[in-house]
Design an enzyme around this catalytic site. Structure first.
Site, PDB file in Angstrom:
ATOM      1  N   THR A 140       9.900 -30.960   7.692  1.00 60.83           N
ATOM      2  CA  THR A 140      11.166 -30.313   8.296  1.00 60.83           C
ATOM      3  C   THR A 140      11.901 -30.765   9.086  1.00 60.83           C
ATOM      4  OG1 THR A 140       9.930 -28.930   9.557  1.00 60.83           O
ATOM      5  CG2 THR A 140      10.539 -27.949   6.806  1.00 60.83           C
ATOM      6  N   GLU A 187      10.049 -26.024   2.602  1.00 62.87           N
ATOM      7  CA  GLU A 187       8.563 -25.004   2.366  1.00 62.87           C
ATOM      8  C   GLU A 187       8.270 -24.639   1.627  1.00 62.87           C
ATOM      9  OE1 GLU A 187      10.783 -24.901   5.461  1.00 62.87           O
ATOM     10  OE2 GLU A 187       9.281 -24.517   6.628  1.00 62.87           O
ATOM     11  N   TRP A 247      24.050  -6.701  14.368  1.00 63.83           N
ATOM     12  CA  TRP A 247      23.774  -8.063  13.733  1.00 63.83           C
ATOM     13  C   TRP A 247      24.418  -8.414  14.010  1.00 63.83           C
ATOM     14  CZ3 TRP A 247      18.032  -8.829  11.855  1.00 63.83           C
ATOM     15  CH2 TRP A 247      16.927  -9.099  12.016  1.00 63.83           C
ATOM     16  N   LYS A 297      23.663 -10.869  18.469  1.00 63.27           N
ATOM     17  CA  LYS A 297      22.944  -9.208  18.712  1.00 63.27           C
ATOM     18  C   LYS A 297      24.326  -8.882  19.708  1.00 63.27           C
ATOM     19  CE  LYS A 297      18.754  -7.347  17.407  1.00 63.27           C
ATOM     20  NZ  LYS A 297      17.164  -7.209  17.847  1.00 63.27           N
TER      21      LYS A 297
HETATM   22  P1  ADP Z   1      15.604 -28.414   7.402  1.00 62.73           P
HETATM   23  O1  ADP Z   1      15.534 -26.742   8.375  1.00 62.73           O
HETATM   24  O2  ADP Z   1      14.461 -29.265   7.647  1.00 62.73           O
HETATM   25  O3  ADP Z   1      17.196 -28.818   8.036  1.00 62.73           O
HETATM   26  P2  ADP Z   1      15.380 -27.164   4.838  1.00 62.73           P
HETATM   27  O4  ADP Z   1      16.441 -27.672   3.912  1.00 62.73           O
HETATM   28  O5  ADP Z   1      14.048 -26.774   5.020  1.00 62.73           O
HETATM   29  O6  ADP Z   1      16.019 -28.206   5.774  1.00 62.73           O
HETATM   30  O7  ADP Z   1      16.574 -25.513   5.449  1.00 62.73           O
HETATM   31  C1  ADP Z   1      16.399 -24.420   5.041  1.00 62.73           C
HETATM   32  C2  ADP Z   1      17.506 -23.533   5.476  1.00 62.73           C
HETATM   33  O8  ADP Z   1      18.431 -24.270   5.249  1.00 62.73           O
HETATM   34  C3  ADP Z   1      16.840 -22.436   5.141  1.00 62.73           C
HETATM   35  O9  ADP Z   1      15.674 -21.816   5.293  1.00 62.73           O
HETATM   36  C4  ADP Z   1      18.074 -21.728   5.367  1.00 62.73           C
HETATM   37  O10 ADP Z   1      18.594 -21.322   6.527  1.00 62.73           O
HETATM   38  C5  ADP Z   1      19.152 -22.839   4.935  1.00 62.73           C
HETATM   39  N1  ADP Z   1      20.155 -22.702   3.414  1.00 62.73           N
HETATM   40  C6  ADP Z   1      19.261 -23.223   2.690  1.00 62.73           C
HETATM   41  N2  ADP Z   1      20.135 -22.718   1.408  1.00 62.73           N
HETATM   42  C7  ADP Z   1      20.765 -22.637   2.281  1.00 62.73           C
HETATM   43  C8  ADP Z   1      22.252 -21.400   1.359  1.00 62.73           C
HETATM   44  N3  ADP Z   1      22.448 -21.341  -0.013  1.00 62.73           N
HETATM   45  N4  ADP Z   1      22.952 -20.135   2.202  1.00 62.73           N
HETATM   46  C9  ADP Z   1      22.387 -19.493   3.518  1.00 62.73           C
HETATM   47  N5  ADP Z   1      21.570 -21.333   4.161  1.00 62.73           N
HETATM   48  C10 ADP Z   1      20.709 -21.687   3.030  1.00 62.73           C
END
Ligand code: ADP
Length: 544
Positions: free
Chosen positions: A185, A330, A444, A439
């Site tokens: 990640t 993950e 929130w 916050k």
């Molecule tokens: P990195 O964290 O390495 O950029 P990831 O693809 O694993 O790559 O990121 C996952 C995160 O992306 C999720 O935990 C979320 O916060 C965000 N995310 C993924 N898809 C969406 C979505 N459709 N809408 C909002 N947030 C999203």
């Protein structure tokens, strides 16, 4: 008493064998790094994957060894994945958009032994090679004629590497829980962390992804994954595509609106997937040129929230169904997909759009719940929001080498780091990443919701909301806007546009206009950088 059914291990290379046997002449089309568009098929890919396995075996690569790939979506990259996995080694995707220091950290942490890379990244590989003492061989995914002249030790062209190997080389035999793939990640906090997929998790995840109420993949589809294989497994398409026998159209290094549109049209693509920033560029290109995409049926948008205006443009203007998806590295990465349940299908389109803006519902194989600060589960009422936790056969149970253990709890739930609501029908809405949430006065505010509405303003290209210190409310929202080229708008125009669309107390205290909003290596808005840049920003409301 145990069942009396066969023990047929779920191994990733069985997918390419299945495709070769049952859909052998189904095309895999690549815009190559060398330039031309090259056509292959599943039978050829399966043969060449075995050659890769044989070549790695000759080199001494063994079960569990890590073999890195730093490459675009191409047929060669897919061959390499299957070849590495079929030997019982682990394909490790490196994201070339990361800083060189991060790539060096990740490759050394993973102890990569071989690095497959595209010629595009020759300079980068030349720069980092001296700092990768564990890498024994650098394989450039090209032929001898196109091998870049770079100062890289132990460099070989891919076609030379697999020359003279056996195209019927036998796959290794091992348990389905054997590690198969590794992806880090991006690690916006702390060092990047490795997610180690197994053969079993990848196969189950591909089955989940292909389902009718997930990506609805069929042999008749032609799929173009814009989302790179180096970002969260290209959302499973390199597995789920061959699994169903769909044609694959691979864009190689060219991801601009013009190049993508050309492939979508000439290859009669029916389904495609990418993050919102890519679609922003494509929609602008379509608008500018007046082109349409008559063969396209579905587009999957995920990685960041898909704004309503984007979903609306695809559906109303171009007649393309949007599937909004959420997931993360993950989770292999798919978590939820926004296909329509019967009661939503029966609604008129405007109401359906409300649902399509949500991140979707969980397919079988993904369990979700939201919890409060006390870890107690919150109601599925579409209003309560809390930290989103997940479980499932394609969800990580630990990070590579035991890092980040606090994200996993004793009952096996993984804390996604996202804040969400879940409604009574199971549709989930991401309101924020926990670290980005604002916050204000103890309540929130969802930055994502404000951003999504702001980009509906005709002059706004992109928007980001961050919390800025406030003497009375702790934090208040600041809206940062990039205008579309040649457009103008004032602070009052933008705030006026938001009025009535969000709760009064969510209204940003100020609007600033910038030329560019920074993005991470996976296309997300870099809020940390924005918070640093505007850390000392004094809101007009803070004066009192
Ligand atoms: P990195 O964290 O390495 O950029 P990831 O693809 O694993 O790559 O990121 C996952 C995160 O992306 C999720 O935990 C979320 O916060 C965000 N995310 C993924 N898809 C969406 C979505 N459709 N809408 C909002 N947030 C999203």
């Amino acid at each position: 008493m145990l069942g009396l059914m066969q023990d047929w291990p779920l191994l990733v290379h069985k997918i390419i064998d299945h495709a070769a046997l049952n859909h052998g002449d189904r095309e895999v089309v690549t815009r190559t790094v060398e330039g031309p568009i090259v056509r292959s098929n599943y039978a050829a890919i399966a043969r060449r994957a075995r050659k890769v396995a044989h070549a790695l075996d000759r080199l001494g690569i063994k079960l569990g060894d890590r073999v890195a790939t730093m490459a675009w979506n191409t047929a060669r990259h897919i061959e390499a994945w299957y070849g590495i996995a079929g030997l019982g080694a682990i394909y490790h995707t490196l994201n070339p958009r990361l800083f060189p220091d991060q790539i060096v950290y990740i490759a050394n942490h993973a102890e990569d032994k071989v690095l497959f890379f595209d010629a595009t990244f020759a300079k980068l590989v030349e720069e980092i090679a001296p700092r990768l003492p564990g890498v024994e061989l650098f394989v450039c995914l090209t032929d001898a004629a196109h091998l870049p002249k770079a100062n890289i030790p132990n460099l070989v062209a891919y076609e030379e590497f697999i020359a003279g190997t056996d195209e019927s080389f036998a796959w290794a035999e091992f348990d389905e829980h054997t590690a198969c793939g590794l992806c880090y990640t991006s690690g916006t906090t702390g060092n990047p962390k490795g997610v180690l997929y197994s053969h079993r998790s990848n196969v189950l995840h591909a089955l989940i992804a292909a389902q009718a109420d997930a990506m609805a993949l069929r042999a008749c589809d032609a799929i173009l994954p814009v989302v790179p294989m180096f970002h969260a497994n290209a959302w499973a398409i390199a597995f789920s595509g061959p699994m169903v026998g769909a044609k694959l159209v691979l864009p190689g290094p060219k991801l601009d609106g013009d190049s993508i549109c050309e492939l979508l049209t000439t290859e009669r693509v029916t389904m495609t997937a990418a993050v919102p920033t890519v679609w922003l560029a494509l929609l602008q290109y379509l608008e500018k040129t007046g082109k349409t995409l008559p063969d396209m049926k579905r587009v999957v948008i995920g990685g960041s929230a898909a704004p309503r205006a984007m979903i609306e443009a695809f559906e109303k203007k171009y007649g393309i169904t949007v599937i909004h998806a959420w997931g993360m590295t993950e989770m292999s990465p798919l978590g939820t997909l926004g296909t329509l349940k019967p009661h939503v299908e029966a609604m008129e389109h405007e109401r359906q759009l409300d649902y399509k803006c949500k991140q979707g519902h969980a397919p079988f194989g993904v369990e979700m719940k939201i919890v409060g600060d006390d870890e107690a589960e919150l109601p599925r009422d579409g209003k309560a929001f809390g930290r989103l936790k997940v479980r499932g056969p394609a969800v990580a149970k630990a990070y590579f080498r035991g890092e980040g253990a606090s994200a996993f709890d004793a009952e096996g739930w993984f804390d996604t780091g996202d804040v969400a609501t879940i409604d009574a029908e199971g549709y989930m809405t991401i309101t924020d990443r926990a670290k980005d949430v604002i916050k204000s006065g103890g309540e929130w505010i969802s930055t994502i919701e404000i951003e999504n509405i702001a980009v509906g303003h005709p002059s706004v290209a992109e928007a980001a909301v961050i919390g800025v210190a406030h003497p009375k409310w702790d934090e208040r929202p600041l809206l940062i806007v990039v205008l579309k080229p040649g457009q103008t708008a004032s602070r009052e125009d933008i705030l006026g546009y938001l009025t009535g669309k969000i709760a009064k107390w969510w209204m940003p205290d100020d609007v600033v206009f910038v030329d560019e909003i920074p993005h991470t290596a996976t296309g997300k808005i870099q809020k940390m950088t924005l918070r640093e840049r505007f850390g000392a920003y004094r809101l007009p409301t803070a004066a009192a």
